[in-house]
Enzyme design. Structure first.
Site, PDB file in Angstrom:
ATOM      1  N   GLU A  47      26.765  39.709  33.642  1.00  0.00           N
ATOM      2  CA  GLU A  47      27.992  38.896  34.071  1.00  0.00           C
ATOM      3  C   GLU A  47      28.012  37.700  33.126  1.00  0.00           C
ATOM      4  O   GLU A  47      27.103  37.136  32.743  1.00  0.00           O
ATOM      5  CB  GLU A  47      27.740  38.308  35.586  1.00  0.00           C
ATOM      6  CG  GLU A  47      28.906  37.090  35.837  1.00  0.00           C
ATOM      7  CD  GLU A  47      28.292  36.558  37.138  1.00  0.00           C
ATOM      8  OE1 GLU A  47      27.144  36.294  37.494  1.00  0.00           O
ATOM      9  OE2 GLU A  47      29.245  36.416  38.039  1.00  0.00           O
ATOM     10  N   LYS A 127      36.084  40.075  39.183  1.00  0.00           N
ATOM     11  CA  LYS A 127      35.320  39.714  40.502  1.00  0.00           C
ATOM     12  C   LYS A 127      35.973  39.354  41.712  1.00  0.00           C
ATOM     13  O   LYS A 127      36.914  38.181  41.699  1.00  0.00           O
ATOM     14  CB  LYS A 127      34.441  38.614  40.047  1.00  0.00           C
ATOM     15  CG  LYS A 127      33.114  38.380  41.172  1.00  0.00           C
ATOM     16  CD  LYS A 127      32.182  37.310  40.499  1.00  0.00           C
ATOM     17  CE  LYS A 127      31.314  36.848  41.198  1.00  0.00           C
ATOM     18  NZ  LYS A 127      30.098  36.038  40.722  1.00  0.00           N
ATOM     19  N   CYS A 172      28.027  40.640  40.297  1.00  0.00           N
ATOM     20  CA  CYS A 172      27.021  39.650  40.875  1.00  0.00           C
ATOM     21  C   CYS A 172      27.067  39.696  42.484  1.00  0.00           C
ATOM     22  O   CYS A 172      26.831  40.619  43.320  1.00  0.00           O
ATOM     23  CB  CYS A 172      26.894  38.233  40.313  1.00  0.00           C
ATOM     24  SG  CYS A 172      25.757  37.354  40.819  1.00  0.00           S
TER      25      CYS A 172
END
Ligand code: CDT
Length: 319
Positions: A47, A127, A172
């Site tokens: 990430e 995300k 994540c």
């Protein structure tokens, strides 16, 4: 014919604030070439892989924040990755901070892309689960301002056909949410690519800090097993600007077993042969969704969070 993909998880050691894109891209190229030498057809980077993990700082000036973002992909600084991927015939996955201009407005996302073996972007994910907080919190030893610097992704949880199978991406904090994995699982995902930057300290509940590595692997193994999918999870690790990030990059089989795991907190490549047909051992049996799911009982899962819980969350510090 076997559907085996050799995948490399290219963990990165820390990136300090003064390190420019060019130096970081050089490190990524070294890892990419190593992956090729070890027989990989896909290499997965973390990430926000091009800069230090900047949400740890409160920056009042938007210009200062925007310096960590990419307005173009590829850009002159990142183009060498695309050129080398094409030359080597290797795909790659890369996380970065994306700045998109739409007319007069600017949107910012925490993004990952999948690039194929010809150097073409074939998939993008933004995300969805942004952790942390949206304003300066002086009690923290370091900030976690993802809610300030990014908006939640607007692309859902897409999957795509690549490397002979069905591929999805999470970023994540998404890995901790069974819903995120399950939405990919419901689309038949066979290979989930995940980059992460996870602080070794959890200041909001310090007694949980000893469990940060455990919770990382717990989430990845559960997501893999419960959806019958391979998972490739890749850290940016080590002491970055005084803040410790966990390592533990790993490749998890559809049975929830870690088959390769990083041992350092530095740039390190681990690899595994992922036989995508092994997903069927889980997808066709214990988690045969068509036979065993009972979605008529799951309405709460996709309904807004109940009022009672929202009220209790507001009593504490936003985490
Ligand atoms: N990058 C990222 O999403 N990190 C979070 C830290 C959680 S603590 C605010 C994670 O879930 O690993």
């Amino acid at each position: 014919m076997a559907r085996t993909v050799v995948v490399g998880a290219a963990q990165m050691g820390p990136i300090q604030r003064h390190q420019g894109r060019e130096a970081v891209v050089e490190r990524l190229l070294v890892l990419m070439r190593k992956a090729k030498d070890e027989g990989c057809e896909l290499v997965v980077f973390p990430e926000l892989a091009l800069t230090t993990f900047f949400p740890r700082w409160y920056m009042p000036a938007q210009d200062e924040v925007d310096a960590f973002f990419e307005e173009r992909m590829p850009s002159p600084a990142t183009q060498p990755l695309f050129v080398e991927a094409r030359k080597l015939g290797i795909g790659f996955h890369l996380g970065y901070a994306e700045l998109e201009r739409v007319g007069d407005s600017v949107r910012r996302f925490n993004t990952a892309i999948l690039v194929d073996r010809t150097g073409r972007i074939v998939g993008k994910y933004r995300k969805i689960h942004l952790p942390g907080h949206d304003s300066y919190e002086p009690w923290r030893p370091f900030q976690h301002l993802e809610k300030r610097y990014f908006e939640p992704g607007d692309l859902g949880f897409p999957t795509l056909s690549a490397h002979g199978g069905t591929v999805g991406m999470l970023i994540c904090n998404d890995r901790r949410w069974p819903e995120a994995f399950r939405v990919l699982g419901l689309q038949g995902v066979e290979l989930v690519l995940i980059g992460y930057n996870t602080p070794a300290l959890y200041p909001a509940a310090p007694s949980n800090s000893r469990l940060v590595d455990y919770h990382n692997h717990l989430s990845l193994k559960a997501g893999a097993y419960q959806n019958g999918t391979w998972v490739v999870a890749v850290a940016k690790a080590g002491k970055e600007e005084g803040c410790d990030l966990i390592g533990g990059s790993c490749i998890v089989s559809p049975t929830g077993e870690i088959v390769a795991e990083a041992r350092t907190l530095d740039d390190e490549l681990i690899t595994a042969e992922c036989d995508l047909d092994r997903c069927q051992d889980i997808k066709g049996h214990i988690f045969n969704f068509a036979r065993h799911r009972r979605p008529e009982n799951y309405a709460l899962i996709s309904a807004p969070t109940p009022q009672a819980q929202l009220a209790s969350n507001h009593k504490g510090v936003a985490k």
